[in-house]
Design an enzyme around this catalytic site. Structure first.
Site, short mmCIF file in Angstrom:
data_model
loop_
_atom_site.label_atom_id
_atom_site.label_comp_id
_atom_site.label_asym_id
_atom_site.label_seq_id
_atom_site.Cartn_x
_atom_site.Cartn_y
_atom_site.Cartn_z
N HIS A 255 0.86 -1.19 0.00
CA HIS A 255 0.00 0.00 0.00
C HIS A 255 0.88 1.23 0.00
CE1 HIS A 255 -3.17 2.85 1.11
NE2 HIS A 255 -4.00 1.94 0.62
N GLU A 311 -7.73 -5.32 -0.46
CA GLU A 311 -8.24 -6.07 -1.60
C GLU A 311 -8.19 -7.58 -1.40
OE1 GLU A 311 -9.87 -4.14 -3.17
OE2 GLU A 311 -8.83 -2.95 -4.68
#
Ligand code: ACO
Length: 376
Positions: A255, A311
């Site tokens: 991320h 996700e």
């Protein structure tokens, strides 16, 4: 290379992403508390009400207490208005994948004023998504039920039958979990469009385009593709190592902001567990892949903690809810549209034109002495 990593592009009251602490605060509430106390409509009331308490002449009540009845009614009737556009939108998007049909369908909406546009764009997302999905299966669209919440109505419009409460709760948890997340790429795109004094529908259409990319909202489908390709827990470490050797990115990990675990991953993991016992083989495979990916990334990038992001568990949760993987990316938009529209309202209320500079590094005219510089 310039990536704007440390640039503050806006002041916001909507959400704070604490990358070091692995914490997400949404308008004063930790994500875990938001999810525990707020459904989708209450989250919309919280975020829209933070900027514009009179939104759409809705009597929002006290959004922090989750009094979202007026928002639910407004969204329900706006879903019916969006459904009236479905035949024309389906005819115009025949060859398009659901995410592209959604992008095109949003662009076809028209509303009278910003507040009505915010409600209509939010309401239209599940309507357009479900209609496009059914069209691809040769099925007619199912009209919305304005009395239901967005999550329950979306499942009903997809399946053609009412959904059981457990699936609705799981989907609603997902939609709330992804509702807002600081200055992510699609929200930034929406704010750039809003900052030109363009309209909320245009901003949402642009945000859908930004969301589509696999580095942002396009990862969860490929997460399941990865699980399928790995096949068995015993194969996880070798498959992951080979993928990294080929220079591939592991979908569902890493991320830009989080230097630790993405807190949304744990909220979705808990929602998955709350759905009840799942296929044990699938669970074992997912756990083995997550473990192997985290271990391999830690070895390859010792100075940069790359952990599970939202996700990975999005993919597992939506699969367990029975959502087709072709819908994973647009489903993210069904939740995030609340954040996009709140940011659009905030940008319109408080921001000015967003116009960064570029550093020109191209050829210079003969005899010119200027060199690379930030010069617009
Ligand atoms: N798999 C393999 N390598 C990775 C991954 C990954 N998932 N993530 C980062 N890396 C590598 C990068 O290639 C980079 O290597 P390099 O220095 O050799 O070029 C190094 O780790 C450091 O990368 P970061 O600076 O941490 O990555 P960046 O901030 O540019 O990208 C991103 C963040 C796009 C999310 C990245 O981690 C990624 O591609 N992940 C996979 C896709 C994904 O899951 N996307 C969803 C993100 S969540 C969301 O947007 C809702």
């Amino acid at each position: 290379m310039t990536t704007m990593d440390d640039v503050v592009a806006a002041e916001t009251v909507l959400s704070r992403v604490d990358g070091e602490g692995g914490r997400l605060v949404v308008h004063g509430l930790d994500l875990e508390d938001l999810v525990a106390a707020h459904g989708f409509e209450a989250t919309a009331a919280l975020l829209w009400g933070a900027i514009d308490p009179e939104l759409g002449d809705l009597e929002l009540g006290d959004p922090e207490l989750g009094d979202a009845g007026e928002v639910a009614r407004a969204l329900g009737s706006a879903r019916a208005r969006a459904f009236a556009r479905v035949p024309a939108i389906l005819a115009a998007t025949e060859d398009l994948a659901p995410i592209d049909a959604l992008r095109a369908g949003i662009a076809c909406l028209a509303a009278d004023g910003d507040r009505a546009a915010v409600v209509l764009a939010t309401a239209a997302m599940p309507v357009l998504l479900a209609a496009a999905f059914r069209r691809d299966r040769g099925l007619p669209p199912v009209a919305p039920d304005p009395a239901l919440g967005q999550a329950a109505d979306l499942l009903r419009m997809l399946d053609g039958t009412p959904a059981d409460p457990g699936r609705v709760r799981a989907l609603e948890t997902y939609l709330v979990t992804v509702a807002d997340h600081g200055m992510n790429a699609s929200t930034f795109a929406a704010r750039v469009i809003a900052a030109t004094a363009s309209d909320p529908v245009s901003a949402v259409a642009g945000a859908v385009g930004a969301l589509k990319g696999p580095l942002h909202g396009g990862a969860p489908g490929p997460v399941l593709d990865m699980l399928d390709a790995v096949g068995t827990p015993a194969n996880a470490a070798a498959w992951i190592a080979a993928a990294l050797d080929r220079g591939e990115r592991l979908m569902g990990f890493g991320h830009r902001i989080y230097r630790t675990r993405d807190p949304r991953a744990d909220v979705l993991k808990a929602a998955l567990a709350a759905l009840g016992p799942r296929d044990p083989a699938r669970t074992a495979l997912a756990e083995a892949v997550e473990r192997a990916a985290r271990d391999a990334l830690a070895v390859r990038y010792p100075g940069r903690r790359l952990d599970t992001n939202v996700e990975f568990y999005t993919a597992l949760l939506l699969e367990a809810v029975g959502i087709d993987r072709a819908l994973f990316t647009p489903m993210f938009g069904v939740g995030r549209v609340v954040g996009w529209t709140a940011h659009v309202l905030e940008q319109r209320a408080t921001g000015r034109l967003i116009r960064p500079k570029a550093r020109y590094v191209g050829p210079v005219p003969a005899g010119d002495t200027f060199r690379a510089a930030a010069n617009g």
